[in-house]
Design an enzyme around this catalytic site. Structure first.
Site, mmCIF file in Angstrom:
data_model
loop_
_atom_site.group_PDB
_atom_site.id
_atom_site.type_symbol
_atom_site.label_atom_id
_atom_site.label_comp_id
_atom_site.label_asym_id
_atom_site.label_seq_id
_atom_site.Cartn_x
_atom_site.Cartn_y
_atom_site.Cartn_z
ATOM 1 N N HIS A 51 0.882 -1.162 0.000
ATOM 2 C CA HIS A 51 0.000 0.000 0.000
ATOM 3 C C HIS A 51 0.920 1.212 0.000
ATOM 4 C CE1 HIS A 51 -2.870 -2.982 1.840
ATOM 5 N NE2 HIS A 51 -3.485 -2.559 0.753
ATOM 6 N N ASP A 54 2.441 1.771 3.237
ATOM 7 C CA ASP A 54 3.439 0.783 3.679
ATOM 8 C C ASP A 54 4.818 1.313 3.290
ATOM 9 O OD1 ASP A 54 1.571 -1.192 4.564
ATOM 10 O OD2 ASP A 54 1.315 -1.891 2.497
HETATM 11 C C1 XLS Z 1 -8.148 -6.455 0.807
HETATM 12 C C2 XLS Z 1 -7.336 -6.388 -0.369
HETATM 13 C C3 XLS Z 1 -5.989 -5.742 -0.179
HETATM 14 C C4 XLS Z 1 -5.450 -5.476 -1.555
HETATM 15 C C5 XLS Z 1 -4.551 -4.337 -1.712
HETATM 16 O O1 XLS Z 1 -9.005 -7.346 0.929
HETATM 17 O O2 XLS Z 1 -7.163 -7.684 -0.835
HETATM 18 O O3 XLS Z 1 -5.210 -6.606 0.551
HETATM 19 O O4 XLS Z 1 -4.900 -6.620 -2.086
HETATM 20 O O5 XLS Z 1 -5.205 -3.186 -1.368
#
Ligand code: XLS
Ligand code: MG
Length: 347
Positions: A51, A54
């Site tokens: 993210h 992150d």
């Molecule tokens: C949440 C999503 C998240 C995405 C990235 O359920 O899977 O982890 O993969 O934002």
């Protein structure tokens, strides 16, 4: 015949240790984010899913220079650890401005926040040498249908996709559908919706999909068919393999943990399509079992990868001649018995 695919694997730092029970005591402590990168290679992973925050924690209150400096730091850490950033996703669900959605919020100033954050996310992706931005459209939906104009919401999503393509002429956008949670109904619930957005966009080649097994299951769909649909349009940019036991909270279980046969079929569809031959990652989005103790908690990642590789063996050792024979004879009882015995290792 091309060479067998050498699969490479990725996960996100949120998959280590996090995911404890929201209704019970904490059985494990969070593990420091900066120390997670050193764990990837020993676990057999080379890709990092991110993210935006992150990469740059607290980015909303940092200046552009501070953001670039932090991103440069992470780029160096990745290079030192031999890791590749797979994608960066704007985290558009924790800020106050995203409560009623981000791109589809009814508030113009909230939508402006979402767009500003998205531009910063793209800049961060580029700063760590990553060209893929994932849109998991967490809060783009509604709790009650009358709260938003859904048709306008779809237009706004398409406008956002086009604006992103225009903002950076090289990035790819990978849309990750999910039908619900946190909203009651999401606006992009299936890969079909994502692919339609792609074709409607100003540069369809740069708009693809990312399929998470659990999200497809939450939509009542079979993940392998969802993957096959995207693959048939050459629009499967990545996967988040995991599992889900029926229609309940998003469980992010170990791959194959709820339905081994469904996991086998996902691997079969990917392998048969040559997924991974162009460098696509096998992404995992698994959380440790809520009761699991330890620090750091990583066995779920190692084990899900191991199960994937065992299933690759199962796919490669399938007698496709026999499968074809059963298909030709429309003897699906025999085909089912063969598949089940094959999965159980019975000749
Ligand atoms: C949440 C999503 C998240 C995405 C990235 O359920 O899977 O982890 O993969 O934002
Ligand atoms: Mg995911």
């Amino acid at each position: 015949m091309s060479n067998p695919t050498q699969y490479r694997f990725s996960f996100g730092p949120w998959n280590i240790s996090e995911g404890s029970d929201p209704f019970g005591v904490d059985v494990r402590s969070p593990f420091p984010h900066e120390e997670k990168y050193a764990l990837y290679r020993p676990l057999g992973f080379e890709g990092v899913q991110f993210h935006d925050d992150d990469v740059v924690p607290g980015m909303d209150s940092l200046s552009p220079d501070q953001i670039s400096a932090k991103a440069a730091e992470v780029k160096t850490i990745l290079a030192n650890q031999g890791l590749t950033p797979e994608f960066v996703a704007p985290r558009l669900w924790f800020a106050e401005q995203t409560t009623d959605g981000a791109y589809t919020s009814n508030s113009a100033s909230d939508r402006a926040y979402a767009w500003d954050r998205t531009k910063k996310c793209i800049d961060i992706a580029r700063a760590i040498d990553c060209k893929a931005v994932v849109l998991w459209l967490a809060r783009e939906g509604s709790y009650i249908r009358e709260s938003k104009d859904a048709r306008l919401a779809y237009q706004r999503l398409l406008e956002t996709v086009n604006a992103m393509l225009d903002y950076d002429k090289e990035i790819e956008i990978w849309i990750e559908p999910k039908p619900n949670e946190p909203t009651d109904q999401a606006y992009v619930p299936t890969i079909g919706h994502a692919v339609a957005l792609s074709y409607a966009s100003s540069d369809p080649k740069r708009v693809k999909g990312l399929i998470e097994s659990a999200h497809a299951l939450l939509a009542g769909l079979d993940p392998s068919d969802e993957m096959a649909f995207a693959l048939s349009h050459d629009k499967l940019a990545s996967v988040h393999l995991n599992d889900q036991n029926g229609l309940k909270y998003d469980q992010d279980k170990n791959f194959g943990g709820a339905n081994l046969r469904a996991a086998f079929n996902q691997v079969r569809v990917l392998e048969e399509a040559g997924y991974g031959q162009r460098g696509e990652f096998i992404g995992l989005d698994v959380k440790a079992i809520r009761t699991q103790r330890g620090c750091p908690v990583t066995d779920h990642l190692k084990n899900s990868r191991e199960i994937f590789l065992h299933l690759v063996d199962k796919v490669r050792s399938l007698d496709n001649g026999l499968v074809q024979q059963y298909r030709d004879g429309r003897d699906y009882e025999a085909l089912e018995l063969y598949i089940l015995k094959h999965l159980m290792g019975i000749k």
